[in-house]
Design a protein around this motif. Structure first.
Motif, PDB file in Angstrom:
ATOM      1  N   ILE A 156     -14.887  18.595  13.413  1.00  0.00           N
ATOM      2  CA  ILE A 156     -14.748  19.139  12.011  1.00  0.00           C
ATOM      3  C   ILE A 156     -13.285  18.373  11.436  1.00  0.00           C
ATOM      4  CG2 ILE A 156     -13.696  21.378  11.067  1.00  0.00           C
ATOM      5  CD1 ILE A 156     -14.848  22.866  13.425  1.00  0.00           C
ATOM      6  N   PRO A 157     -13.619  17.859  10.405  1.00  0.00           N
ATOM      7  CA  PRO A 157     -12.698  16.934   9.578  1.00  0.00           C
ATOM      8  C   PRO A 157     -11.762  17.694   9.025  1.00  0.00           C
ATOM      9  CG  PRO A 157     -14.686  16.106   8.778  1.00  0.00           C
ATOM     10  CD  PRO A 157     -15.019  17.311   9.802  1.00  0.00           C
ATOM     11  N   THR A 158     -10.564  17.800   9.586  1.00  0.00           N
ATOM     12  CA  THR A 158      -9.070  18.694   8.950  1.00  0.00           C
ATOM     13  C   THR A 158      -8.305  17.795   8.534  1.00  0.00           C
ATOM     14  OG1 THR A 158      -9.721  20.075  10.931  1.00  0.00           O
ATOM     15  CG2 THR A 158      -7.686  20.513   9.844  1.00  0.00           C
ATOM     16  N   LEU A 159      -8.221  17.756   7.308  1.00  0.00           N
ATOM     17  CA  LEU A 159      -7.220  16.736   6.657  1.00  0.00           C
ATOM     18  C   LEU A 159      -5.939  17.541   6.382  1.00  0.00           C
ATOM     19  CD1 LEU A 159      -9.711  15.303   3.860  1.00  0.00           C
ATOM     20  CD2 LEU A 159      -9.243  14.640   6.304  1.00  0.00           C
ATOM     21  N   GLN A 160      -4.980  16.824   6.598  1.00  0.00           N
ATOM     22  CA  GLN A 160      -3.534  17.371   6.319  1.00  0.00           C
ATOM     23  C   GLN A 160      -2.562  16.521   5.974  1.00  0.00           C
ATOM     24  OE1 GLN A 160      -1.974  20.255   9.079  1.00  0.00           O
ATOM     25  NE2 GLN A 160      -0.479  18.950   9.588  1.00  0.00           N
ATOM     26  N   SER A 161      -1.573  16.654   5.051  1.00  0.00           N
ATOM     27  CA  SER A 161      -0.606  15.731   4.461  1.00  0.00           C
ATOM     28  C   SER A 161       0.588  16.594   3.844  1.00  0.00           C
ATOM     29  CB  SER A 161      -1.300  14.826   3.752  1.00  0.00           C
ATOM     30  OG  SER A 161      -0.129  13.717   3.336  1.00  0.00           O
ATOM     31  N   ASP A 162       1.736  15.857   4.004  1.00  0.00           N
ATOM     32  CA  ASP A 162       2.749  16.626   3.063  1.00  0.00           C
ATOM     33  C   ASP A 162       3.075  15.830   1.823  1.00  0.00           C
ATOM     34  OD1 ASP A 162       3.822  14.397   4.613  1.00  0.00           O
ATOM     35  OD2 ASP A 162       5.912  15.048   4.654  1.00  0.00           O
ATOM     36  N   VAL A 163       2.154  14.913   1.523  1.00  0.00           N
ATOM     37  CA  VAL A 163       2.261  14.109   0.363  1.00  0.00           C
ATOM     38  C   VAL A 163       1.027  14.487  -0.440  1.00  0.00           C
ATOM     39  CG1 VAL A 163       2.209  11.753  -0.852  1.00  0.00           C
ATOM     40  CG2 VAL A 163       3.590  12.310   1.555  1.00  0.00           C
ATOM     41  N   LYS A 164       0.952  15.043  -1.543  1.00  0.00           N
ATOM     42  CA  LYS A 164      -0.005  15.729  -2.241  1.00  0.00           C
ATOM     43  C   LYS A 164      -0.935  14.708  -2.851  1.00  0.00           C
ATOM     44  CE  LYS A 164      -1.420  19.169  -5.536  1.00  0.00           C
ATOM     45  NZ  LYS A 164      -0.736  20.295  -6.513  1.00  0.00           N
ATOM     46  N   GLU A 165      -0.348  13.552  -3.248  1.00  0.00           N
ATOM     47  CA  GLU A 165      -1.280  12.543  -3.654  1.00  0.00           C
ATOM     48  C   GLU A 165      -2.057  11.933  -2.644  1.00  0.00           C
ATOM     49  OE1 GLU A 165       1.911  12.485  -4.126  1.00  0.00           O
ATOM     50  OE2 GLU A 165       2.031  13.091  -6.180  1.00  0.00           O
ATOM     51  N   VAL A 166      -1.633  11.964  -1.582  1.00  0.00           N
ATOM     52  CA  VAL A 166      -2.473  11.358  -0.217  1.00  0.00           C
ATOM     53  C   VAL A 166      -3.494  12.105  -0.034  1.00  0.00           C
ATOM     54  CG1 VAL A 166      -2.347  10.748   2.175  1.00  0.00           C
ATOM     55  CG2 VAL A 166      -0.628  10.026   0.578  1.00  0.00           C
ATOM     56  N   ILE A 167      -3.251  13.591  -0.016  1.00  0.00           N
ATOM     57  CA  ILE A 167      -4.218  14.477   0.350  1.00  0.00           C
ATOM     58  C   ILE A 167      -5.343  14.758  -0.612  1.00  0.00           C
ATOM     59  CG2 ILE A 167      -3.252  16.751  -0.416  1.00  0.00           C
ATOM     60  CD1 ILE A 167      -4.982  16.679   2.730  1.00  0.00           C
ATOM     61  N   VAL A 168      -4.797  14.508  -1.894  1.00  0.00           N
ATOM     62  CA  VAL A 168      -6.049  14.677  -3.020  1.00  0.00           C
ATOM     63  C   VAL A 168      -7.016  13.375  -2.822  1.00  0.00           C
ATOM     64  CG1 VAL A 168      -6.239  14.473  -5.366  1.00  0.00           C
ATOM     65  CG2 VAL A 168      -4.640  16.035  -4.613  1.00  0.00           C
ATOM     66  N   ASP A 169      -6.408  12.325  -2.405  1.00  0.00           N
ATOM     67  CA  ASP A 169      -7.133  11.163  -2.282  1.00  0.00           C
ATOM     68  C   ASP A 169      -8.191  11.138  -1.023  1.00  0.00           C
ATOM     69  OD1 ASP A 169      -7.895   8.484  -3.225  1.00  0.00           O
ATOM     70  OD2 ASP A 169      -7.082   7.984  -1.217  1.00  0.00           O
ATOM     71  N   MET A 206       0.972  -1.281  -0.059  1.00  0.00           N
ATOM     72  CA  MET A 206       0.035   0.159   0.070  1.00  0.00           C
ATOM     73  C   MET A 206       0.681   1.419  -0.089  1.00  0.00           C
ATOM     74  SD  MET A 206      -3.153   1.053   2.605  1.00  0.00           S
ATOM     75  CE  MET A 206      -3.852  -0.268   2.126  1.00  0.00           C
ATOM     76  N   GLY A 207       0.174   2.269  -0.381  1.00  0.00           N
ATOM     77  CA  GLY A 207       1.008   3.548  -0.489  1.00  0.00           C
ATOM     78  C   GLY A 207       1.581   4.390   0.823  1.00  0.00           C
ATOM     79  N   LYS A 208       1.775   5.523   0.624  1.00  0.00           N
ATOM     80  CA  LYS A 208       2.268   6.254   1.764  1.00  0.00           C
ATOM     81  C   LYS A 208       0.939   6.840   2.385  1.00  0.00           C
ATOM     82  CE  LYS A 208       6.668   7.892  -0.027  1.00  0.00           C
ATOM     83  NZ  LYS A 208       7.212   9.183  -0.240  1.00  0.00           N
ATOM     84  N   TRP A 209       0.361   6.233   3.139  1.00  0.00           N
ATOM     85  CA  TRP A 209      -0.833   6.967   3.874  1.00  0.00           C
ATOM     86  C   TRP A 209      -0.643   7.662   4.972  1.00  0.00           C
ATOM     87  CZ3 TRP A 209      -5.518   7.486   1.547  1.00  0.00           C
ATOM     88  CH2 TRP A 209      -5.597   7.018   0.341  1.00  0.00           C
ATOM     89  N   LYS A 210      -1.051   8.894   5.080  1.00  0.00           N
ATOM     90  CA  LYS A 210      -0.893   9.476   6.485  1.00  0.00           C
ATOM     91  C   LYS A 210      -2.187   9.753   7.182  1.00  0.00           C
ATOM     92  CE  LYS A 210       3.260  10.274   5.224  1.00  0.00           C
ATOM     93  NZ  LYS A 210       3.744   9.140   4.878  1.00  0.00           N
ATOM     94  N   PRO A 211      -2.292   9.760   8.193  1.00  0.00           N
ATOM     95  CA  PRO A 211      -3.521   9.806   9.133  1.00  0.00           C
ATOM     96  C   PRO A 211      -4.396  11.173   8.902  1.00  0.00           C
ATOM     97  CG  PRO A 211      -1.936   9.857  10.862  1.00  0.00           C
ATOM     98  CD  PRO A 211      -1.167   9.605   9.353  1.00  0.00           C
ATOM     99  N   CYS A 212      -5.649  11.109   8.881  1.00  0.00           N
ATOM    100  CA  CYS A 212      -6.267  12.250   8.786  1.00  0.00           C
ATOM    101  C   CYS A 212      -6.710  12.874  10.282  1.00  0.00           C
ATOM    102  CB  CYS A 212      -7.836  11.793   8.195  1.00  0.00           C
ATOM    103  SG  CYS A 212      -9.125  12.846   8.674  1.00  0.00           S
ATOM    104  N   LYS A 213      -6.341  13.997  10.224  1.00  0.00           N
ATOM    105  CA  LYS A 213      -6.619  14.899  11.622  1.00  0.00           C
ATOM    106  C   LYS A 213      -8.031  15.233  11.847  1.00  0.00           C
ATOM    107  CE  LYS A 213      -3.842  18.121  11.859  1.00  0.00           C
ATOM    108  NZ  LYS A 213      -3.207  19.530  12.112  1.00  0.00           N
ATOM    109  N   VAL A 214      -8.576  14.783  12.931  1.00  0.00           N
ATOM    110  CA  VAL A 214     -10.081  15.017  13.100  1.00  0.00           C
ATOM    111  C   VAL A 214     -10.048  15.601  14.538  1.00  0.00           C
ATOM    112  CG1 VAL A 214     -12.422  14.381  13.540  1.00  0.00           C
ATOM    113  CG2 VAL A 214     -11.012  13.224  11.728  1.00  0.00           C
ATOM    114  N   PHE A 215     -10.488  16.946  14.679  1.00  0.00           N
ATOM    115  CA  PHE A 215     -10.498  17.625  15.831  1.00  0.00           C
ATOM    116  C   PHE A 215     -11.832  17.966  16.315  1.00  0.00           C
ATOM    117  CE2 PHE A 215      -6.646  18.774  14.086  1.00  0.00           C
ATOM    118  CZ  PHE A 215      -5.731  18.881  15.136  1.00  0.00           C
ATOM    119  N   THR A 216     -12.214  17.721  17.831  1.00  0.00           N
ATOM    120  CA  THR A 216     -13.188  18.140  18.079  1.00  0.00           C
ATOM    121  C   THR A 216     -13.196  19.395  18.952  1.00  0.00           C
ATOM    122  OG1 THR A 216     -13.606  15.860  18.755  1.00  0.00           O
ATOM    123  CG2 THR A 216     -15.041  17.327  19.985  1.00  0.00           C
TER     124      THR A 216
END
Length: 114
Positions: free
Chosen positions: A21-34, A1-11
């Motif tokens: 509030i789903p707050t998505l963040q990654s330093d890998v563009k392909e991951v955040i786009v997906d 599987m690829g370089k998956w980074k966790p999604c940040k979800v804050f309450t």
């Protein structure tokens, strides 16, 4: 599987309610786009507006973001949030920025039921 980074979800909690509030963040563009494509495809969520991002940043004491940002400059030229509106940087975010790498961010809100 690829370089998956966790999604940040804050309450966020105030006197009246608790909001996810789903707050998505990654330093890998392909991951955040997906990750964003999955939220974009959902009928339950929509992307946050510039006003909503600034309100979240202000509520979190994020002076860096709100002092330099107007609604028009919340998003960078690629449409990603230009600063961390949660004011809670992850270790990965700190490391990526120290190395001069981009960090891609998106914020989603729950759609109103009609």
């Amino acid at each position: 599987m690829g370089k998956w980074k966790p999604c940040k979800v804050f309450t966020f909690v105030n006197d009246d309610f608790c909001v996810l509030i789903p707050t998505l963040q990654s330093d890998v563009k392909e991951v955040i786009v997906d990750m964003c494509s999955r939220f974009d495809a959902s009928e339950s969520f929509r992307r946050a507006t510039g006003d909503e991002v600034l309100a979240l940043a202000a509520g979190n004491g994020c002076e860096e973001g709100i002092s330099a940002a107007s609604v028009a400059s919340v998003f960078d030229s690629g449409g990603w949030i230009a600063f961390n509106p949660t004011n809670i940087p992850t270790e990965r975010e700190v490391h990526a920025q120290a190395d001069g790498e981009s960090v891609y961010r998106a914020l989603f809100r729950k759609r109103n039921k009609q």
